[in-house]
Design a protein around this motif. Structure first.
Motif, mmCIF file in Angstrom:
data_model
loop_
_atom_site.group_PDB
_atom_site.id
_atom_site.type_symbol
_atom_site.label_atom_id
_atom_site.label_comp_id
_atom_site.label_asym_id
_atom_site.label_seq_id
_atom_site.Cartn_x
_atom_site.Cartn_y
_atom_site.Cartn_z
ATOM 1 N N GLY A 42 20.776 33.212 14.402
ATOM 2 C CA GLY A 42 20.112 31.962 14.755
ATOM 3 C C GLY A 42 20.127 31.714 16.254
ATOM 4 O O GLY A 42 19.110 31.345 16.846
ATOM 5 N N GLY A 43 21.266 31.940 16.879
ATOM 6 C CA GLY A 43 21.370 31.737 18.318
ATOM 7 C C GLY A 43 20.465 32.670 19.106
ATOM 8 O O GLY A 43 19.800 32.255 20.065
ATOM 9 N N LEU A 44 20.424 33.941 18.700
ATOM 10 C CA LEU A 44 19.561 34.895 19.403
ATOM 11 C C LEU A 44 18.088 34.567 19.209
ATOM 12 O O LEU A 44 17.300 34.651 20.160
ATOM 13 N N PHE A 45 17.695 34.193 17.998
ATOM 14 C CA PHE A 45 16.291 33.842 17.768
ATOM 15 C C PHE A 45 15.890 32.591 18.555
ATOM 16 O O PHE A 45 14.777 32.528 19.078
ATOM 17 N N VAL A 46 16.782 31.620 18.652
ATOM 18 C CA VAL A 46 16.469 30.421 19.441
ATOM 19 C C VAL A 46 16.343 30.798 20.916
ATOM 20 O O VAL A 46 15.386 30.392 21.594
ATOM 21 N N LEU A 47 17.269 31.587 21.423
ATOM 22 C CA LEU A 47 17.225 31.990 22.830
ATOM 23 C C LEU A 47 15.947 32.771 23.154
ATOM 24 O O LEU A 47 15.216 32.428 24.087
ATOM 25 N N TYR A 48 15.669 33.812 22.369
ATOM 26 C CA TYR A 48 14.463 34.610 22.619
ATOM 27 C C TYR A 48 13.197 33.809 22.325
ATOM 28 O O TYR A 48 12.168 34.010 22.965
ATOM 29 N N LEU A 81 11.538 30.398 17.279
ATOM 30 C CA LEU A 81 12.312 29.153 17.365
ATOM 31 C C LEU A 81 12.557 28.553 15.986
ATOM 32 O O LEU A 81 13.678 28.134 15.668
ATOM 33 N N LEU A 82 11.516 28.512 15.168
ATOM 34 C CA LEU A 82 11.670 27.954 13.819
ATOM 35 C C LEU A 82 12.658 28.764 12.983
ATOM 36 O O LEU A 82 13.484 28.195 12.254
ATOM 37 N N LEU A 83 12.565 30.094 13.077
ATOM 38 C CA LEU A 83 13.487 30.938 12.314
ATOM 39 C C LEU A 83 14.923 30.749 12.796
ATOM 40 O O LEU A 83 15.854 30.647 11.986
ATOM 41 N N GLY A 84 15.125 30.679 14.102
ATOM 42 C CA GLY A 84 16.468 30.464 14.641
ATOM 43 C C GLY A 84 17.039 29.126 14.219
ATOM 44 O O GLY A 84 18.211 29.027 13.846
ATOM 45 N N VAL A 85 16.217 28.079 14.271
ATOM 46 C CA VAL A 85 16.672 26.755 13.839
ATOM 47 C C VAL A 85 16.985 26.771 12.347
ATOM 48 O O VAL A 85 17.970 26.157 11.902
ATOM 49 N N PHE A 86 16.186 27.486 11.557
ATOM 50 C CA PHE A 86 16.456 27.605 10.114
ATOM 51 C C PHE A 86 17.845 28.189 9.883
ATOM 52 O O PHE A 86 18.625 27.668 9.070
ATOM 53 N N VAL A 89 20.549 25.610 10.885
ATOM 54 C CA VAL A 89 20.631 24.505 9.918
ATOM 55 C C VAL A 89 21.279 24.992 8.626
ATOM 56 O O VAL A 89 22.113 24.292 8.025
ATOM 57 N N TRP A 90 20.942 26.205 8.205
ATOM 58 C CA TRP A 90 21.551 26.798 7.013
ATOM 59 C C TRP A 90 23.064 26.900 7.199
ATOM 60 O O TRP A 90 23.839 26.577 6.305
ATOM 61 N N LEU A 91 23.494 27.338 8.365
ATOM 62 C CA LEU A 91 24.922 27.443 8.659
ATOM 63 C C LEU A 91 25.578 26.067 8.627
ATOM 64 O O LEU A 91 26.682 25.909 8.111
#
Length: 108
Positions: A42-48, A81-86, A89-91
């Motif tokens: 999640g963190g990497l997807f949000v960053l990228y 961004l949406l996938l990283g936030v997902f 939020v899941w965590l």
């Protein structure tokens, strides 16, 4: 504990051993939560996603024309961004449960 020379060494009581095992289990639980893959992914997807979205916002018309009129960087960045936030939020909604202590066998 005794060594080969017959001198007594350190003696651990059941309480000492139990306390140390409990401390190690809590450290293990903390490490498992820190290195949960959902947090890392999640963190990497949000960053990228932020990087690619910014690239998409600043793309020129020539770069958009290369992708047949679609601002691919912007849409890919938003998707990331949406996938990283997902994942984050899941965590947050379903944290990693602490490990269940092993059931001790009853000696008969």
């Amino acid at each position: 504990m005794t060594d080969d020379s017959g001198q007594s060494g350190f003696h651990y009581s059941e309480q000492d051993v139990h306390r140390e095992v409990t401390e190690l289990e809590s450290k293990s639980t903390t490490a498992a939560r820190i290195f949960d893959l959902r947090r890392i992914i999640g963190g990497l997807f949000v960053l990228y996603g932020i990087i690619v979205t910014i690239t998409g916002i600043t793309d020129s018309e020539a770069e958009i024309d290369k992708a047949q009129g679609i601002n691919i960087n912007l849409w890919t960045g938003i998707g990331m961004l949406l996938l990283g936030v997902f994942f984050l939020v899941w965590l947050w909604l379903r944290p990693t449960p602490p490990p269940v202590p092993p059931v001790e066998e009853v000696e008969e």
